[in-house]
Motif scaffolding. Structure first.
Motif, PDB file in Angstrom:
ATOM      1  N   VAL A 149      51.706  37.898 -42.339  1.00 31.25           N
ATOM      2  CA  VAL A 149      50.666  36.875 -42.190  1.00 31.25           C
ATOM      3  C   VAL A 149      51.394  35.447 -41.896  1.00 31.25           C
ATOM      4  N   ALA A 150      51.226  35.102 -40.552  1.00 32.73           N
ATOM      5  CA  ALA A 150      51.884  33.881 -40.019  1.00 32.73           C
ATOM      6  C   ALA A 150      50.799  32.745 -39.999  1.00 32.73           C
ATOM      7  N   LYS A 151      51.109  31.905 -40.953  1.00 32.39           N
ATOM      8  CA  LYS A 151      50.190  30.630 -40.950  1.00 32.39           C
ATOM      9  C   LYS A 151      50.731  29.572 -39.857  1.00 32.39           C
ATOM     10  N   PRO A 152      49.626  28.928 -39.220  1.00 29.97           N
ATOM     11  CA  PRO A 152      50.188  27.959 -38.300  1.00 29.97           C
ATOM     12  C   PRO A 152      50.997  26.788 -38.800  1.00 29.97           C
ATOM     13  N   THR A 153      51.912  26.370 -37.981  1.00 31.35           N
ATOM     14  CA  THR A 153      52.611  25.396 -38.200  1.00 31.35           C
ATOM     15  C   THR A 153      51.931  23.950 -38.128  1.00 31.35           C
ATOM     16  N   VAL A 154      52.161  22.798 -38.437  1.00 33.16           N
ATOM     17  CA  VAL A 154      51.715  21.722 -38.424  1.00 33.16           C
ATOM     18  C   VAL A 154      51.564  21.479 -36.802  1.00 33.16           C
ATOM     19  N   GLY A 155      52.382  21.380 -36.032  1.00 26.95           N
ATOM     20  CA  GLY A 155      51.965  21.498 -34.726  1.00 26.95           C
ATOM     21  C   GLY A 155      51.222  22.272 -33.872  1.00 26.95           C
ATOM     22  N   PHE A 157      48.380  23.502 -35.600  1.00 21.24           N
ATOM     23  CA  PHE A 157      47.285  22.971 -36.129  1.00 21.24           C
ATOM     24  C   PHE A 157      46.732  21.845 -35.295  1.00 21.24           C
ATOM     25  N   ILE A 158      47.775  20.712 -35.211  1.00 15.99           N
ATOM     26  CA  ILE A 158      47.255  19.481 -34.507  1.00 15.99           C
ATOM     27  C   ILE A 158      47.096  19.658 -32.758  1.00 15.99           C
ATOM     28  N   GLY A 159      47.596  20.758 -32.406  1.00 11.98           N
ATOM     29  CA  GLY A 159      47.289  21.322 -31.034  1.00 11.98           C
ATOM     30  C   GLY A 159      45.851  21.953 -31.107  1.00 11.98           C
ATOM     31  N   GLY A 160      45.729  22.513 -32.037  1.00 10.10           N
ATOM     32  CA  GLY A 160      44.083  23.387 -32.090  1.00 10.10           C
ATOM     33  C   GLY A 160      43.106  22.081 -31.977  1.00 10.10           C
ATOM     34  N   ILE A 161      43.441  21.150 -32.973  1.00  9.47           N
ATOM     35  CA  ILE A 161      42.505  20.053 -33.059  1.00  9.47           C
ATOM     36  C   ILE A 161      42.249  19.345 -31.811  1.00  9.47           C
ATOM     37  N   VAL A 162      43.247  18.854 -31.114  1.00 11.32           N
ATOM     38  CA  VAL A 162      43.463  18.459 -29.707  1.00 11.32           C
ATOM     39  C   VAL A 162      42.498  19.099 -28.735  1.00 11.32           C
ATOM     40  N   THR A 163      42.851  20.429 -28.724  1.00  9.79           N
ATOM     41  CA  THR A 163      42.111  21.140 -27.820  1.00  9.79           C
ATOM     42  C   THR A 163      40.901  21.345 -27.980  1.00  9.79           C
ATOM     43  N   PHE A 164      39.970  21.464 -29.314  1.00 12.23           N
ATOM     44  CA  PHE A 164      38.827  21.336 -29.725  1.00 12.23           C
ATOM     45  C   PHE A 164      38.252  20.124 -29.141  1.00 12.23           C
ATOM     46  N   GLY A 165      39.143  19.086 -29.510  1.00 16.05           N
ATOM     47  CA  GLY A 165      38.466  17.595 -29.045  1.00 16.05           C
ATOM     48  C   GLY A 165      38.187  17.427 -27.735  1.00 16.05           C
ATOM     49  N   LEU A 166      39.065  18.036 -26.888  1.00 17.64           N
ATOM     50  CA  LEU A 166      38.944  17.900 -25.356  1.00 17.64           C
ATOM     51  C   LEU A 166      37.670  18.798 -24.936  1.00 17.64           C
ATOM     52  N   VAL A 167      37.706  19.966 -25.534  1.00 17.94           N
ATOM     53  CA  VAL A 167      36.398  20.792 -25.043  1.00 17.94           C
ATOM     54  C   VAL A 167      35.114  20.230 -25.476  1.00 17.94           C
ATOM     55  N   VAL A 168      34.940  19.657 -26.588  1.00 21.06           N
ATOM     56  CA  VAL A 168      34.084  18.786 -26.894  1.00 21.06           C
ATOM     57  C   VAL A 168      33.554  17.652 -25.894  1.00 21.06           C
ATOM     58  N   LEU A 169      34.852  16.985 -25.603  1.00 20.84           N
ATOM     59  CA  LEU A 169      34.661  15.843 -24.565  1.00 20.84           C
ATOM     60  C   LEU A 169      34.188  16.434 -23.344  1.00 20.84           C
TER      61      LEU A 169
END
Length: 183
Positions: A149-155, A157-169
């Protein structure tokens, strides 16, 4: 519902009513917990199981109790966000359902089938379009599978949050354009 493995109960809820409209496709959006009645069992560090949507009043274990594999812990219900009686079961890396990462579930001594054939597994995993059932007596175990099981790196995770934010916008921009066109 039976406990899948030995462990210690870390959380349980037993007071949420079953939705009286079972089978209609509707869920009770006013329920105080989308999981409904549930039990969370700690098996070892970073391995917890969640059993959710249990029937009101059926949970028969409490936090702190030691459970054994095969022990009764509750009954199938449709409490919480559930349109019909069923069990939501998952293996996760921490007790908190809302921040946990789901983990792959290993099956032992099973017969796994798909369009490519059937295999007896001593220990293995299933994927989409596969079925699993208890292995019949005398079924020679052909494989012991493992998974990392590979847990996401901090980078990541942050990239996922940014992508989600851009989709919402993007959705807000589309809605704004529609409102602008109508007005």
């Amino acid at each position: 519902m039976l406990a899948t493995a030995d462990g210690i109960v870390v959380a349980a809820r037993n007071d949420i009513r079953d939705d009286p409209r079972a089978g209609t496709g509707w869920i009770d959006i006013t329920t105080p917990d989308l999981r409904g009645n549930y039990v969370i069992i700690n098996h070892h560090e970073h391995a917890y199981t969640l059993y959710a949507h249990l029937q009101q009043g059926s949970v028969c274990v409490a936090p702190g109790a030691t459970v054994r594999a095969g022990q009764l812990i509750g009954a199938c219900g449709n409490s919480g966000h559930s349109s019909e009686p069923h069990l939501h079961f998952q293996l996760q890396d921490r007790a908190d359902f809302f921040t946990a990462i789901g983990l792959p579930i290993a099956f032992r001594h099973v017969l796994r089938s798909d369009r490519n054939g059937t295999a007896c597994l001593a220990h293995g995993f299933i994927q989409r379009d596969q079925t699993v059932e208890p292995a019949p007596a005398g079924c020679p175990a052909q494989a012991v599978e493992t998974v990392t099981v590979a847990k996401p790196t901090v980078g990541e995770f942050i990239g996922g949050i940014v992508t989600f934010g851009l989709v919402v916008l993007g959705f807000f921009a589309i809605i704004a354009r529609i409102i602008e066109a109508v007005i």
